[in-house]
Write a protein that holds these residues in place. Structure first.
Motif, PDB file in Angstrom:
ATOM      1  N   VAL A   9       0.853  -1.189   0.000  1.00  0.00           N
ATOM      2  CA  VAL A   9       0.000   0.000   0.000  1.00  0.00           C
ATOM      3  C   VAL A   9       0.890   1.240   0.000  1.00  0.00           C
ATOM      4  O   VAL A   9       1.847   1.344   0.755  1.00  0.00           O
ATOM      5  CB  VAL A   9      -0.933   0.006   1.230  1.00  0.00           C
ATOM      6  CG1 VAL A   9      -1.716   1.305   1.302  1.00  0.00           C
ATOM      7  CG2 VAL A   9      -1.866  -1.181   1.182  1.00  0.00           C
ATOM      8  N   ASP A  10       0.562   2.172  -0.870  1.00  0.00           N
ATOM      9  CA  ASP A  10       1.276   3.433  -0.981  1.00  0.00           C
ATOM     10  C   ASP A  10       0.211   4.540  -0.974  1.00  0.00           C
ATOM     11  O   ASP A  10      -0.977   4.264  -0.913  1.00  0.00           O
ATOM     12  CB  ASP A  10       2.082   3.448  -2.290  1.00  0.00           C
ATOM     13  CG  ASP A  10       3.145   4.527  -2.320  1.00  0.00           C
ATOM     14  OD1 ASP A  10       3.286   5.275  -1.341  1.00  0.00           O
ATOM     15  OD2 ASP A  10       3.835   4.638  -3.359  1.00  0.00           O
ATOM     16  N   GLY A  15      -3.060  11.798  -1.091  1.00  0.00           N
ATOM     17  CA  GLY A  15      -3.118  11.127   0.208  1.00  0.00           C
ATOM     18  C   GLY A  15      -4.025   9.914   0.231  1.00  0.00           C
ATOM     19  O   GLY A  15      -4.283   9.347   1.285  1.00  0.00           O
ATOM     20  N   GLU A  16      -4.483   9.508  -0.939  1.00  0.00           N
ATOM     21  CA  GLU A  16      -5.349   8.325  -1.036  1.00  0.00           C
ATOM     22  C   GLU A  16      -4.496   7.067  -1.101  1.00  0.00           C
ATOM     23  O   GLU A  16      -3.448   7.041  -1.750  1.00  0.00           O
ATOM     24  CB  GLU A  16      -6.218   8.410  -2.300  1.00  0.00           C
ATOM     25  CG  GLU A  16      -7.151   9.597  -2.339  1.00  0.00           C
ATOM     26  CD  GLU A  16      -8.258   9.504  -1.304  1.00  0.00           C
ATOM     27  OE1 GLU A  16      -8.789   8.398  -1.078  1.00  0.00           O
ATOM     28  OE2 GLU A  16      -8.571  10.555  -0.706  1.00  0.00           O
ATOM     29  N   GLU A  17      -4.976   6.025  -0.412  1.00  0.00           N
ATOM     30  CA  GLU A  17      -4.266   4.750  -0.454  1.00  0.00           C
ATOM     31  C   GLU A  17      -4.433   4.100  -1.820  1.00  0.00           C
ATOM     32  O   GLU A  17      -5.537   4.057  -2.351  1.00  0.00           O
ATOM     33  CB  GLU A  17      -4.825   3.784   0.601  1.00  0.00           C
ATOM     34  CG  GLU A  17      -4.371   4.070   1.996  1.00  0.00           C
ATOM     35  CD  GLU A  17      -4.815   2.986   2.977  1.00  0.00           C
ATOM     36  OE1 GLU A  17      -5.332   1.938   2.545  1.00  0.00           O
ATOM     37  OE2 GLU A  17      -4.641   3.212   4.177  1.00  0.00           O
ATOM     38  N   ILE A  18      -3.318   3.607  -2.348  1.00  0.00           N
ATOM     39  CA  ILE A  18      -3.363   2.843  -3.592  1.00  0.00           C
ATOM     40  C   ILE A  18      -2.456   1.627  -3.428  1.00  0.00           C
ATOM     41  O   ILE A  18      -1.461   1.671  -2.713  1.00  0.00           O
ATOM     42  CB  ILE A  18      -2.914   3.670  -4.823  1.00  0.00           C
ATOM     43  CG1 ILE A  18      -1.528   4.288  -4.593  1.00  0.00           C
ATOM     44  CG2 ILE A  18      -3.915   4.739  -5.160  1.00  0.00           C
ATOM     45  CD1 ILE A  18      -0.955   4.957  -5.824  1.00  0.00           C
ATOM     46  N   GLU A  19      -2.849   0.547  -4.063  1.00  0.00           N
ATOM     47  CA  GLU A  19      -2.028  -0.656  -4.001  1.00  0.00           C
ATOM     48  C   GLU A  19      -1.103  -0.671  -5.210  1.00  0.00           C
ATOM     49  O   GLU A  19      -1.543  -0.478  -6.344  1.00  0.00           O
ATOM     50  CB  GLU A  19      -2.891  -1.917  -3.990  1.00  0.00           C
ATOM     51  CG  GLU A  19      -2.044  -3.152  -3.762  1.00  0.00           C
ATOM     52  CD  GLU A  19      -2.863  -4.396  -3.481  1.00  0.00           C
ATOM     53  OE1 GLU A  19      -2.507  -5.447  -4.047  1.00  0.00           O
ATOM     54  OE2 GLU A  19      -3.833  -4.312  -2.716  1.00  0.00           O
ATOM     55  N   SER A 120      12.413   1.216   1.235  1.00  0.00           N
ATOM     56  CA  SER A 120      11.262   0.825   0.425  1.00  0.00           C
ATOM     57  C   SER A 120      10.059   0.457   1.295  1.00  0.00           C
ATOM     58  O   SER A 120      10.207   0.111   2.466  1.00  0.00           O
ATOM     59  CB  SER A 120      11.627  -0.370  -0.456  1.00  0.00           C
ATOM     60  OG  SER A 120      11.786  -1.516   0.370  1.00  0.00           O
ATOM     61  N   LEU A 121       8.902   0.534   0.713  1.00  0.00           N
ATOM     62  CA  LEU A 121       7.679   0.127   1.398  1.00  0.00           C
ATOM     63  C   LEU A 121       7.490  -1.390   1.342  1.00  0.00           C
ATOM     64  O   LEU A 121       6.679  -1.941   2.074  1.00  0.00           O
ATOM     65  CB  LEU A 121       6.467   0.830   0.771  1.00  0.00           C
ATOM     66  CG  LEU A 121       6.431   2.350   0.921  1.00  0.00           C
ATOM     67  CD1 LEU A 121       5.271   2.933   0.131  1.00  0.00           C
ATOM     68  CD2 LEU A 121       6.338   2.735   2.385  1.00  0.00           C
TER      69      LEU A 121
END
Length: 157
Positions: A9-10, A15-19, A120-121
Motif C-alpha cells: 500500500v502506498d 493522500g489516497e491509499e493505492i495498491e 522501500s515500502l
C-alpha cells in the motif's frame, strides 16, 4: 536470481491509499557479499552460517526434517524463528545488499540500490520464513559462481 512480485500500500499525491505491485530482484553475487561486509563490518559467511544453524534447529525441533519447501502452516509454526537475533539480523542486513535494479540493460547492486531497499515500502514483505528458504536455495544454487571467501572483512581506515 530471485525475482518476486510484491504488492504494498502506498499513497498518491492526494493522500489516497493505492495498491502498487512491483517486481524486485535479488542476486547472490560477489558484489552483494562486499556490500554486506562493508555495511555491517561482519563476515557474510559467518553470519549466514549462524542464520542457517538457527533455521536448521527450528526446523528440526518442529519435526519438518529436510523439507525443501514448507507449507504456509509449517511456516507459521516457525514464526518464532523471526525473534532469533542471528536469523533476523542476517535477513535484515542481507536483503538490501542482495537487492539490485536493472539500469540501461545491466543489473546493478551498489550503495544506491541498497539504500533504495532500506527505505522501500516492500522490504517488510520479505521478512519471512518463506523468503529465507528462497534465499537459502539461491545461495546454494549460485555457490559455484560466487567465490566462497571466508576472510574477515577489512575495516575502512
Amino acid at each position: 536470481m530471485i525475482k518476486k512480485e510484491l504488492s504494498f500500500v502506498d499513497f498518491d499525491s492526494y493522500g489516497e491509499e493505492i495498491e502498487r505491485t512491483i517486481t524486485v530482484r535479488f542476486l547472490y553475487s560477489l558484489r552483494a557479499i562486499k556490500l554486506y561486509e562493508q555495511r555491517t563490518g561482519r563476515n557474510f559467511f559467518d553470519d549466514n552460517q549462524k542464520a542457517i544453524q538457527s533455521y536448521t534447529i527450528a526446523v528440526a525441533q518442529a519435526g519438518f526434517g529436510n523439507k525443501k519447501e514448507l507449507t504456509e502452516e509449517e511456516q507459521l509454526q516457525l514464526l518464532p524463528l523471526l525473534m532469533n537475533s542471528d536469523f533476523l539480523t542476517f535477513l535484515m542486513d542481507a536483503i538490501p545488499c542482495l537487492y539490485g535494479e536493472v539500469s540501461n540493460g545491466k543489473f546493478e547492486q551498489n550503495e544506491i540500490t541498497m539504500e533504495t531497499a532500506d527505505f522501500s515500502l516492500w522490504i517488510g514483505e520479505l521478512i519471512s520464513i518463506q523468503f529465507y528458504t528462497e534465499l537459502i536455495l539461491e545461495l546454494n544454487r549460485s555457490r559455484l559462481k560466487v567465490p566462497q571467501d571466508r576472510k574477515k572483512p577489512q575495516q575502512k581506515s
